[in-house]
Design a protein around this motif. Structure first.
Motif, PDB file in Angstrom:
ATOM      1  N   LEU A   1      77.180 -31.099  -6.635  1.00 13.74           N
ATOM      2  CA  LEU A   1      76.676 -30.730  -5.537  1.00 13.74           C
ATOM      3  C   LEU A   1      76.776 -31.657  -4.417  1.00 13.74           C
ATOM      4  O   LEU A   1      76.654 -33.131  -4.879  1.00 13.74           O
ATOM      5  CB  LEU A   1      75.284 -30.067  -5.797  1.00 13.74           C
ATOM      6  N   GLY A   2      77.070 -31.391  -2.990  1.00 14.97           N
ATOM      7  CA  GLY A   2      76.456 -32.045  -2.347  1.00 14.97           C
ATOM      8  C   GLY A   2      76.811 -31.597  -0.901  1.00 14.97           C
ATOM      9  O   GLY A   2      77.228 -30.405  -0.425  1.00 14.97           O
ATOM     10  N   ALA A   3      76.896 -32.090   0.454  1.00 14.04           N
ATOM     11  CA  ALA A   3      77.147 -31.986   1.377  1.00 14.04           C
ATOM     12  C   ALA A   3      79.035 -32.342   1.688  1.00 14.04           C
ATOM     13  O   ALA A   3      79.301 -33.488   1.567  1.00 14.04           O
ATOM     14  CB  ALA A   3      75.554 -32.728   2.747  1.00 14.04           C
ATOM     15  N   ALA A   4      78.873 -30.710   2.858  1.00 10.66           N
ATOM     16  CA  ALA A   4      80.477 -31.409   3.589  1.00 10.66           C
ATOM     17  C   ALA A   4      80.393 -31.088   5.104  1.00 10.66           C
ATOM     18  O   ALA A   4      79.136 -30.480   5.705  1.00 10.66           O
ATOM     19  CB  ALA A   4      81.511 -30.089   2.761  1.00 10.66           C
TER      20      ALA A   4
ATOM     21  N   GLY B   1      77.866 -28.812   6.266  1.00 10.11           N
ATOM     22  CA  GLY B   1      77.600 -27.462   5.372  1.00 10.11           C
ATOM     23  C   GLY B   1      77.878 -28.221   4.011  1.00 10.11           C
ATOM     24  O   GLY B   1      77.243 -28.849   3.662  1.00 10.11           O
ATOM     25  N   ALA B   2      78.175 -27.592   2.930  1.00 14.26           N
ATOM     26  CA  ALA B   2      77.909 -27.755   1.257  1.00 14.26           C
ATOM     27  C   ALA B   2      78.832 -27.667   0.192  1.00 14.26           C
ATOM     28  O   ALA B   2      80.027 -26.283   1.055  1.00 14.26           O
ATOM     29  CB  ALA B   2      76.497 -26.772   1.248  1.00 14.26           C
ATOM     30  N   LEU B   3      78.914 -28.046  -0.467  1.00 18.39           N
ATOM     31  CA  LEU B   3      79.991 -27.813  -1.605  1.00 18.39           C
ATOM     32  C   LEU B   3      79.439 -28.165  -2.673  1.00 18.39           C
ATOM     33  O   LEU B   3      78.623 -28.490  -3.299  1.00 18.39           O
ATOM     34  CB  LEU B   3      81.245 -28.953  -1.094  1.00 18.39           C
ATOM     35  N   VAL B   4      80.085 -27.702  -4.214  1.00 15.46           N
ATOM     36  CA  VAL B   4      80.029 -27.252  -5.406  1.00 15.46           C
ATOM     37  C   VAL B   4      81.528 -27.118  -5.884  1.00 15.46           C
ATOM     38  O   VAL B   4      82.301 -26.697  -5.603  1.00 15.46           O
ATOM     39  CB  VAL B   4      79.401 -26.438  -5.701  1.00 15.46           C
TER      40      VAL B   4
ATOM     41  N   GLY C   1      86.575 -26.118  -6.886  1.00 13.27           N
ATOM     42  CA  GLY C   1      85.390 -26.287  -5.992  1.00 13.27           C
ATOM     43  C   GLY C   1      85.228 -25.035  -4.991  1.00 13.27           C
ATOM     44  O   GLY C   1      86.169 -24.871  -4.624  1.00 13.27           O
ATOM     45  N   VAL C   2      84.165 -25.392  -4.416  1.00 12.09           N
ATOM     46  CA  VAL C   2      84.041 -24.539  -3.403  1.00 12.09           C
ATOM     47  C   VAL C   2      82.947 -24.843  -1.671  1.00 12.09           C
ATOM     48  O   VAL C   2      82.395 -26.342  -2.156  1.00 12.09           O
ATOM     49  CB  VAL C   2      82.942 -22.933  -3.789  1.00 12.09           C
TER      50      VAL C   2
END
Length: 201
Positions: A31-34, A42-45, A64-65
């Motif tokens: 999990l993290g920041a984009a 943004g954010a990502l998974v 990924g999203v």
């Protein structure tokens, strides 16, 4: 049922007790920041099953999203406008190399990937532009590379990645290209993995 559960727990414990071994299966989640290339947030998974082809080399498939809020550039307008891209999805084949010979719990790594990115449409927010006149950035698809690096400590991981997704063209209702949206983004992730054993003795 209790016996089956007991056998599964024993197998999981055995898999965790030993170091990373060729042929082992891992599953990791990040999990993290984009951060888009030209600014925004943004954010990502990421979910990624992997197989260890060697004790310190893994191949995997990253699912990924990433949800991004970023700027959209119109060529004939001097200002950039904020657009929102939600739910960009990707399927990326990956290769990771771990700098660990089995004698430490710390495993720095580098990795590369190449995959298929599905880019969702952009909705303009808080602008005076008439969307009926300038058109919209519709959903698109692109092949793109990815590079990453990080460190694993035990079962936990911290990493950084860069996704080299090509720029998307913005067209008006007549099909003329009137702008662009840059899709490249940097990701900073925290995560963990299960299976595959653990680093160190």
């Amino acid at each position: 049922m209790k016996k089956l559960l007991g056998v599964m727990l024993v197998l999981l414990a055995m898999n965790t007790a030993y170091g990373q071994r060729a042929g082992g299966f891992r599953f990791q989640m990040d999990l993290g920041a984009a951060v888009p290339k030209n600014g925004g947030i943004g954010a990502l998974v990421n979910l990624e099953p992997q197989i260890l082809v060697k004790n310190n080399i893994a191949v995997g498939l990253r699912l990924g999203v990433a949800g991004l809020a970023k700027d959209v550039t119109y060529y004939d307008i001097s200002e950039d406008y904020e657009g929102e891209v939600s739910g960009n999805a990707s399927v990326t084949g990956t290769l990771n190399y771990y700098f660990n010979k089995g004698n430490s719990r710390v495993a720095p790594y580098i990795g590369v990937g190449f995959g298929y990115y599905a880019l969702s449409s952009i909705d303009l927010e808080n602008t005076d532009i008439n969307e009926d006149e300038v058109g919209n950035l519709e959903a698109d698809f692109a092949w793109a590379p990815m590079a990453r690096a990080g460190i694993e400590l035990g079962k936990f991981r911290i990493g950084a990645e860069y996704n080299f997704v090509p720029t998307s063209n913005l067209q008006n209702v007549s099909g003329t290209v009137i702008g662009e949206a840059i899709n490249e983004y940097f990701g900073f992730t925290l995560g963990f993995f299960v299976g595959g054993g653990k680093w160190g003795k």
